[in-house]
Design an enzyme around this catalytic site. Structure first.
Site, PDB file in Angstrom:
ATOM      1  N   HIS A   1      31.677   5.110  55.796  1.00  7.94           N
ATOM      2  CA  HIS A   1      30.398   4.891  56.488  1.00  7.94           C
ATOM      3  C   HIS A   1      29.264   4.988  55.485  1.00  7.94           C
ATOM      4  O   HIS A   1      29.320   5.780  54.537  1.00  7.94           O
ATOM      5  CB  HIS A   1      30.195   5.899  57.626  1.00  7.94           C
ATOM      6  CG  HIS A   1      30.389   7.328  57.205  1.00  7.94           C
ATOM      7  ND1 HIS A   1      31.649   7.905  57.078  1.00  7.94           N
ATOM      8  CD2 HIS A   1      29.496   8.295  56.858  1.00  7.94           C
ATOM      9  CE1 HIS A   1      31.508   9.170  56.691  1.00  7.94           C
ATOM     10  NE2 HIS A   1      30.211   9.423  56.533  1.00  7.94           N
TER      11      HIS A   1
ATOM     12  N   HIS B   1      25.375   5.969  55.085  1.00  2.00           N
ATOM     13  CA  HIS B   1      24.243   6.662  55.711  1.00  2.00           C
ATOM     14  C   HIS B   1      22.962   5.888  55.402  1.00  2.00           C
ATOM     15  O   HIS B   1      22.712   5.530  54.249  1.00  2.00           O
ATOM     16  CB  HIS B   1      24.058   8.062  55.118  1.00  2.00           C
ATOM     17  CG  HIS B   1      25.132   9.051  55.458  1.00  2.00           C
ATOM     18  ND1 HIS B   1      24.990   9.999  56.435  1.00  2.00           N
ATOM     19  CD2 HIS B   1      26.379   9.235  54.939  1.00  2.00           C
ATOM     20  CE1 HIS B   1      26.092  10.744  56.498  1.00  2.00           C
ATOM     21  NE2 HIS B   1      26.951  10.298  55.595  1.00  2.00           N
TER      22      HIS B   1
HETATM   23  P1  5GP Z   1      29.991  12.469  55.794  1.00  2.00           P
HETATM   24  O1  5GP Z   1      29.722  13.851  55.251  1.00  2.00           O
HETATM   25  O2  5GP Z   1      31.436  12.256  56.128  1.00  2.00           O
HETATM   26  O3  5GP Z   1      29.405  11.394  54.950  1.00  2.00           O
HETATM   27  O4  5GP Z   1      29.144  12.412  57.135  1.00  2.00           O
HETATM   28  C1  5GP Z   1      29.673  12.297  58.407  1.00  2.00           C
HETATM   29  C2  5GP Z   1      28.499  12.212  59.358  1.00  2.00           C
HETATM   30  O5  5GP Z   1      28.995  11.911  60.637  1.00  2.00           O
HETATM   31  C3  5GP Z   1      27.695  13.508  59.481  1.00  2.00           C
HETATM   32  O6  5GP Z   1      26.340  13.250  59.106  1.00  2.00           O
HETATM   33  C4  5GP Z   1      27.832  13.898  60.944  1.00  2.00           C
HETATM   34  O7  5GP Z   1      26.629  14.406  61.473  1.00  2.00           O
HETATM   35  C5  5GP Z   1      28.234  12.589  61.599  1.00  2.00           C
HETATM   36  N1  5GP Z   1      29.113  12.738  62.746  1.00  2.00           N
HETATM   37  C6  5GP Z   1      30.215  13.531  62.834  1.00  2.00           C
HETATM   38  N2  5GP Z   1      30.813  13.361  64.039  1.00  2.00           N
HETATM   39  C7  5GP Z   1      30.067  12.444  64.706  1.00  2.00           C
HETATM   40  C8  5GP Z   1      30.175  11.870  66.009  1.00  2.00           C
HETATM   41  O8  5GP Z   1      31.073  12.150  66.791  1.00  2.00           O
HETATM   42  N3  5GP Z   1      29.235  10.953  66.343  1.00  2.00           N
HETATM   43  C9  5GP Z   1      28.223  10.602  65.505  1.00  2.00           C
HETATM   44  N4  5GP Z   1      27.351   9.693  65.942  1.00  2.00           N
HETATM   45  N5  5GP Z   1      28.087  11.128  64.270  1.00  2.00           N
HETATM   46  C10 5GP Z   1      29.003  12.039  63.889  1.00  2.00           C
END
Ligand code: 5GP
Ligand code: ZN
Length: 140
Positions: free
Chosen positions: A99, A101
């Site tokens: 993903h 951001h």
């Molecule tokens: P990472 O650290 O993997 O780049 O970020 C994962 C992101 O996914 C985090 O910013 C977290 O807040 C978001 N996130 C985790 N679970 C969910 C979810 O169930 N729904 C949404 N919309 N965001 C999520």
């Protein structure tokens, strides 16, 4: 992939605040935003990290992210945005479905630049590092 939060969102099995739904990519609001309008852009197909994606799909994902980021910035009146990937556990990745951001930025929001994600204090011999890296790009 069963058990993957973002596959569940992509398949409509888990609620999300979706703002863009394309055939191959989609964008929805981060559930724990670090700025108003913090958005995640994903491929609908499951890949754990960017390193697992075929290059054409990486291209499509970044095109989608650039398009979504411009619209988020415009619609929310943000002054700019950071766009980034936490790729791998060491980089802070928590959800292993790739993903991007999009973090809208606002004057006086107190945040830093992308350079604030790591804190290297040593001295680097740039030419030595470049010499180590160049063979990786040499044609076979
Ligand atoms: P990472 O650290 O993997 O780049 O970020 C994962 C992101 O996914 C985090 O910013 C977290 O807040 C978001 N996130 C985790 N679970 C969910 C979810 O169930 N729904 C949404 N919309 N965001 C999520
Ligand atoms: Zn997934």
């Amino acid at each position: 992939m069963s058990g993957c939060l973002f596959c569940q969102i992509a398949q409509g099995e888990r609620p999300s605040h979706t703002i863009f739904a394309g055939d191959g990519e989609m964008a929805f609001l981060d559930i724990f935003p670090c700025a108003p309008g913090h958005t995640l852009v994903i491929p609908r197909q499951h890949y754990a990290t960017l390193s697992d994606m075929p290059p054409e799909e990486v291209g499509r994902l970044f095109q989608a992210a650039a398009m979504v980021a411009a619209k988020v910035q415009g619609a929310l009146g943000a002054a700019g945005f950071n766009l980034g990937i936490n790729n791998g556990k060491a980089a802070g990745q928590e959800v292993f479905h790739v993903h991007i951001h999009i973090i809208p930025r606002y004057p006086g929001d107190g945040g830093g630049s992308m350079k604030s994600v790591a804190h290297f204090k040593g001295k680097e011999n740039l030419e030595a590092i470049a010499a180590k890296l160049r063979p990786a790009f040499a044609s076979p």
